[in-house]
Scaffold this motif. Structure first.
Motif, PDB file in Angstrom:
ATOM      1  N   ASP A 196       0.843  -1.210   0.000  1.00 48.89           N
ATOM      2  CA  ASP A 196       0.000   0.000   0.000  1.00 48.89           C
ATOM      3  C   ASP A 196       0.875   1.256   0.000  1.00 48.89           C
ATOM      4  OD1 ASP A 196      -2.234  -1.625   0.288  1.00 48.89           O
ATOM      5  OD2 ASP A 196      -2.466  -1.260   2.440  1.00 48.89           O
TER       6      ASP A 196
ATOM      7  N   ALA B 179       0.782   3.942  -3.015  1.00 46.06           N
ATOM      8  CA  ALA B 179       0.302   5.309  -2.797  1.00 46.06           C
ATOM      9  C   ALA B 179       1.410   6.335  -3.049  1.00 46.06           C
ATOM     10  CB  ALA B 179      -0.243   5.453  -1.374  1.00 46.06           C
TER      11      ALA B 179
ATOM     12  N   SER C 261       2.249   7.708  -6.623  1.00 41.18           N
ATOM     13  CA  SER C 261       1.428   8.707  -7.324  1.00 41.18           C
ATOM     14  C   SER C 261       1.780  10.141  -6.918  1.00 41.18           C
ATOM     15  CB  SER C 261      -0.055   8.436  -7.057  1.00 41.18           C
ATOM     16  OG  SER C 261      -0.316   8.556  -5.685  1.00 41.18           O
TER      17      SER C 261
ATOM     18  N   LYS D 168      -7.109   2.733  -0.392  1.00 42.68           N
ATOM     19  CA  LYS D 168      -7.947   3.857  -0.862  1.00 42.68           C
ATOM     20  C   LYS D 168      -7.929   5.000   0.144  1.00 42.68           C
ATOM     21  CE  LYS D 168     -11.827   3.908  -3.775  1.00 42.68           C
ATOM     22  NZ  LYS D 168     -11.499   3.350  -5.087  1.00 42.68           N
TER      23      LYS D 168
ATOM     24  N   GLU E 114      -4.462   6.580   0.305  1.00 44.07           N
ATOM     25  CA  GLU E 114      -4.161   7.384  -0.872  1.00 44.07           C
ATOM     26  C   GLU E 114      -4.889   8.729  -0.823  1.00 44.07           C
ATOM     27  OE1 GLU E 114      -3.129   5.347  -5.135  1.00 44.07           O
ATOM     28  OE2 GLU E 114      -5.121   5.098  -4.296  1.00 44.07           O
TER      29      GLU E 114
ATOM     30  N   LYS F 194      -2.990  12.272  -0.720  1.00 47.15           N
ATOM     31  CA  LYS F 194      -3.203  13.298  -1.749  1.00 47.15           C
ATOM     32  C   LYS F 194      -3.685  14.588  -1.115  1.00 47.15           C
ATOM     33  CE  LYS F 194      -3.439  11.003  -6.081  1.00 47.15           C
ATOM     34  NZ  LYS F 194      -4.100   9.711  -6.310  1.00 47.15           N
TER      35      LYS F 194
END
Ligand SMILES: *[C@@H]1O[C@H](CO)[C@@H](O)[C@H](O)[C@H]1NC(C)=O
Ligand SMILES: *[C@@H]1O[C@H](CO)[C@@H](O)[C@H](O)[C@H]1NC(C)=O
Length: 346
Positions: free
Chosen positions: A112, A116, A119, A325, A328, A332
């Motif tokens: 994970d 993550a 990106s 999810k 991430e 972000k």
């Protein structure tokens, strides 16, 4: 003459020990190779652009933290990563004890993490910071301390000078969370120090209490080339008492849902072997007993007697799990906040 001989003996002895270690590792390597991988060779780790990000962990604990460090290592293990483990010998100061990193536990798998982080920019530095020193100015920054552990083999109580020093005017002092995730380029800047700043600040924080809460924060925020890369977050889930104490509250099962919802990478702090850690192991990390948390690199058929990670597949691919999810999203959002926030390092 006598001293010379002793030295030669030590050298010989060291060489002997290192040869033993070298042979042992080759032996382990070849035995696991022949036993578990009769068809495919063990894949080599590739790092750099085009490959998932890898992490170098510094895991530190005090005397008696050995089991905790081992459990944390199993929980964050991935063949792409590097680990530096440290156990303080004496830890006589409460302040030093409070910095053991083995009180943390991951809330995401290493697959994970890699997924993550691929990106976002690899130059980002996650470092919670502020120049608002508050009570720390008078209690941490201006007092002059000498840590005998830096100069002597045996650690003793930190020595405090009676005089204080004014805040420096050649650079601005920043402080923040000691838990940081730093980019390779920034660490190279600190270590190779082609600029004088990292070295100057290293000398300055030599006499500061809990330099871990000052050093990187001050270096990065005073470096024109790196201050834009800061993300003001430490990616940790913590619950503070009201009013807050030196350390956050111990987390237990009652914190599990909120902790998982937070999208943090790590949580802090846990009592040794608290049942909530078993929940994280089984629900998120899929880890049991004395086994490492599995990832896409583990290919053996899972059973009670076979560790899925006893066979390796390609270690350069990652397969994110069910927490990715949330993680991430939160990653972000802190990165975006730092982009619009022109108050980085202010
Ligand atoms: C950092 O950001 C500021 C403001 O957006 C910009 O003016 C400056 O050129 C940037 N510096 C670097 C080294 O990217
Ligand atoms: C969990 O922690 C909270 C807050 O520290 C505490 O009030 C509660 O009693 C703890 N629960 C258990 C089951 O230990």
């Amino acid at each position: 003459m006598k001293a010379d001989k002793k030295w030669v003996f030590t050298l010989f002895f060291t060489a002997f020990i290192s040869i033993i270690i070298f042979i042992t590792s080759i032996y382990n390597f070849s035995s696991s190779y022949t036993l578990t991988n009769s068809h495919k060779p063990i894949s080599t780790v590739h790092r750099g652009t085009g490959y998932p990000p890898a992490f170098a962990y510094y895991i530190s604990g005090s005397r008696g933290d050995g089991d905790r460090i081992f459990r944390l290592l199993l929980a964050v293990y991935h063949p792409r990563n590097r680990y530096l483990l440290h156990i303080g010998t004496e830890g006589s100061d409460d302040e030093r004890m409070s910095l053991s990193f083995a009180l943390d536990y991951p809330l995401v798998t290493q697959d994970d993490m890699s997924h993550a982080f691929s990106s976002i920019s690899r130059d980002a530095n996650f470092i919670d910071h502020t120049s608002d020193l508050g009570w720390k100015e008078g209690q941490r920054i201006t007092p002059i301390v000498v840590d005998p552990g830096i100069y002597l083999a045996r650690r003793a109580q930190i020595f405090r000078a009676t005089e204080k020093r004014p805040l420096p005017n050649a650079f601005k002092v920043f402080t923040g969370s000691p838990w940081v995730i730093l980019s390779r380029s920034f660490l190279e800047y600190c270590i190779f120090a082609w600029d004088n700043l990292p070295r100057t600040l290293l000398m300055y924080v030599n006499n500061v209490i809990l330099a871990e809460e000052v050093y990187f924060h001050t270096v990065i925020c005073n470096s024109p080339d790196f201050k834009n890369t800061t993300v003001n977050a430490d990616l940790r889930y913590m619950v503070w008492d009201d009013p807050p104490k030196m350390e956050p509250l111990f987390l237990n099962k009652s914190n599990y849902d909120e902790m998982v919802e937070s999208g943090a990478a790590f949580a802090r702090q846990f009592a040794k072997n608290d049942p909530v850690l078993d929940m994280v192991d089984s629900k998120i990390l899929k880890r049991s007993g004395n086994r490492v948390a599995p990832g896409a690199w583990c290919t053996a058929r899972r059973s009670w007697f076979v560790d899925p990670c006893s066979q390796w597949d390609d270690v350069n691919v990652v397969r994110p799990g069910n927490q990715v999810k949330k993680f991430e999203e939160s990653l972000k959002s802190v990165v975006d906040d730092s982009r619009v926030d022109l108050n980085q390092c202010s």
